[in-house]
Design a protein around this motif. Structure first.
Motif, PDB file in Angstrom:
ATOM      1  N   GLY A 138       0.792  -1.224   0.000  1.00 64.01           N
ATOM      2  CA  GLY A 138       0.000   0.000   0.000  1.00 64.01           C
ATOM      3  C   GLY A 138       0.822   1.271   0.000  1.00 64.01           C
ATOM      4  N   GLY A 139       2.136   1.138   0.074  1.00 70.24           N
ATOM      5  CA  GLY A 139       2.992   2.320  -0.006  1.00 70.24           C
ATOM      6  C   GLY A 139       3.273   3.003   1.317  1.00 70.24           C
ATOM      7  N   ASP A 140       2.802   2.414   2.440  1.00 73.23           N
ATOM      8  CA  ASP A 140       3.093   3.010   3.746  1.00 73.23           C
ATOM      9  C   ASP A 140       4.537   2.749   4.174  1.00 73.23           C
ATOM     10  N   LEU A 141       5.030   1.555   3.840  1.00 67.03           N
ATOM     11  CA  LEU A 141       6.380   1.167   4.212  1.00 67.03           C
ATOM     12  C   LEU A 141       7.197   0.862   2.966  1.00 67.03           C
ATOM     13  N   ILE A 142       8.508   1.056   3.089  1.00 69.18           N
ATOM     14  CA  ILE A 142       9.435   0.711   2.017  1.00 69.18           C
ATOM     15  C   ILE A 142      10.417  -0.306   2.574  1.00 69.18           C
ATOM     16  N   ARG A 143      10.572  -1.414   1.868  1.00 69.04           N
ATOM     17  CA  ARG A 143      11.488  -2.464   2.327  1.00 69.04           C
ATOM     18  C   ARG A 143      12.817  -2.318   1.615  1.00 69.04           C
ATOM     19  N   THR A 144      13.896  -2.340   2.374  1.00 70.98           N
ATOM     20  CA  THR A 144      15.241  -2.286   1.833  1.00 70.98           C
ATOM     21  C   THR A 144      16.006  -3.512   2.332  1.00 70.98           C
ATOM     22  N   ALA A 145      17.261  -3.606   1.923  1.00 74.36           N
ATOM     23  CA  ALA A 145      18.082  -4.720   2.369  1.00 74.36           C
ATOM     24  C   ALA A 145      18.304  -4.678   3.875  1.00 74.36           C
ATOM     25  N   ASP A 146      18.236  -3.483   4.461  1.00 69.78           N
ATOM     26  CA  ASP A 146      18.479  -3.329   5.898  1.00 69.78           C
ATOM     27  C   ASP A 146      17.232  -3.518   6.752  1.00 69.78           C
ATOM     28  N   GLY A 147      16.072  -3.301   6.164  1.00 63.29           N
ATOM     29  CA  GLY A 147      14.839  -3.411   6.944  1.00 63.29           C
ATOM     30  C   GLY A 147      13.753  -2.514   6.368  1.00 63.29           C
ATOM     31  N   PHE A 148      12.778  -2.163   7.204  1.00 63.99           N
ATOM     32  CA  PHE A 148      11.673  -1.320   6.772  1.00 63.99           C
ATOM     33  C   PHE A 148      11.924   0.131   7.152  1.00 63.99           C
ATOM     34  N   LEU A 160       9.686   4.123   6.807  1.00 62.78           N
ATOM     35  CA  LEU A 160       8.403   4.743   6.485  1.00 62.78           C
ATOM     36  C   LEU A 160       8.479   5.521   5.185  1.00 62.78           C
ATOM     37  N   SER A 161       7.393   5.510   4.436  1.00 64.63           N
ATOM     38  CA  SER A 161       7.333   6.299   3.218  1.00 64.63           C
ATOM     39  C   SER A 161       7.297   7.785   3.556  1.00 64.63           C
ATOM     40  N   SER A 162       7.713   8.622   2.613  1.00 66.71           N
ATOM     41  CA  SER A 162       7.706  10.066   2.849  1.00 66.71           C
ATOM     42  C   SER A 162       6.286  10.567   3.088  1.00 66.71           C
ATOM     43  N   ALA A 163       5.309   9.974   2.398  1.00 65.45           N
ATOM     44  CA  ALA A 163       3.913  10.399   2.587  1.00 65.45           C
ATOM     45  C   ALA A 163       3.450  10.116   4.010  1.00 65.45           C
ATOM     46  N   LEU A 164       3.857   8.960   4.542  1.00 62.76           N
ATOM     47  CA  LEU A 164       3.442   8.614   5.901  1.00 62.76           C
ATOM     48  C   LEU A 164       4.134   9.514   6.923  1.00 62.76           C
ATOM     49  N   LEU A 165       5.398   9.828   6.698  1.00 62.25           N
ATOM     50  CA  LEU A 165       6.101  10.729   7.606  1.00 62.25           C
ATOM     51  C   LEU A 165       5.468  12.120   7.597  1.00 62.25           C
ATOM     52  N   GLU A 166       5.083  12.580   6.406  1.00 62.46           N
ATOM     53  CA  GLU A 166       4.416  13.880   6.314  1.00 62.46           C
ATOM     54  C   GLU A 166       3.094  13.855   7.057  1.00 62.46           C
TER      55      GLU A 166
END
Length: 254
Positions: free
Chosen positions: A66-76, A78-84
């Motif tokens: 849904g775009g709330d979280l972004i997964r990277t090699a290091d972990g999760f 927050l998306s910029s929209a959620l932080l805003e």
């Protein structure tokens, strides 16, 4: 009773809505930003709130898609929209005020025959602006807040004025102040009783929801007693705890 209460005696489910898996995970990640916890760390932390592993992993999957979280090699993270959105919520909790000169903000909804969804969205926006509906299509509040209304393009007319009648009685008609005060005292009491990290986290989450409905009245119109300042103080005092929930933010596990 001797006035002492063991944390195990505080049955929050009897007092507050149960936190959802999504709500718990978002709160944990927001509180520990900019840490990037791994799935195992998030699942373990959610487990402290009685969120089952399957529910936590399903919530994580939905939040990524849904775009709330972004997964990277290091972990999760927050998306910029959620932080805003989080920053917007914090700003709404801490409303900036100015001395009240007796004037009121008045918003008159002028559109008719609009889509029910549009009407609901507008009502939600007006409520977030701490306006209250006096009668169908007429919203108002004391003009003591410093914030942009952001209603350009909406079917409304913006006015300033001094409505007829007693201002204290008008405020009482717009908001159920006794109910709001009762809830303030209930939450403060629960926070006093809460000892464990999970219990205090749960009560603090409810306090935020409560403060987002604060009518932010000027001192001249506040009833007595009115413990809103105590609620803000409790929330501010919790902030250091809020960022130190265990299991999230350190290590590198899968």
């Amino acid at each position: 009773m001797d006035g002492t209460t063991d944390s195990s005696a505080l049955d929050l489910e009897a007092h507050l809505p149960r936190l959802t898996a999504r709500g718990v995970i978002l709160s944990l990640l927001v509180s520990n930003h900019p840490a990037q916890p791994t799935p195992a760390q998030v699942v373990r932390a959610a487990g402290a709130f009685d969120i089952k592993e399957s529910a936590a992993r399903a919530a994580l999957s939905r939040m990524v898609s849904g775009g709330d979280l972004i997964r990277t090699a290091d972990g999760f993270h927050l998306s910029s929209a959620l932080l805003e959105r989080r920053q917007r919520v914090l700003h709404e909790v801490r409303q900036e005020t100015t001395d009240w000169d007796g004037e009121w903000e008045i918003v008159v909804v002028t559109g008719s025959g609009r889509d029910p969804g549009d009407r609901a969205t507008l009502r939600a926006r007006l409520t977030r602006l701490r306006l209250a509906e006096l009668r169908e299509g007429v919203w108002l509040r004391p003009a003591n807040l410093v914030r942009p209304l952001g209603l350009v393009g909406q079917p409304v007319e913006l006015l300033r004025g001094r409505p007829d009648g007693d201002a204290v009685e008008l405020v009482a008609a717009l908001w159920d102040l006794s109910a709001w005060e009762k809830e303030s005292r209930r939450l403060l009491g629960l926070m006093d009783l809460a000892v464990s990290t999970v219990d205090r986290f749960t009560v603090a989450t409810a306090i935020v929801r409560h403060l987002l409905t604060d009518p932010v009245l000027p001192p001249q119109l506040q009833p007595h007693p009115w413990t809103v300042a105590n609620v803000h103080t409790a929330w501010a005092a919790y902030q250091e705890e809020f960022v130190s929930i265990p299991e999230v933010g350190g290590g590198a596990e899968g």
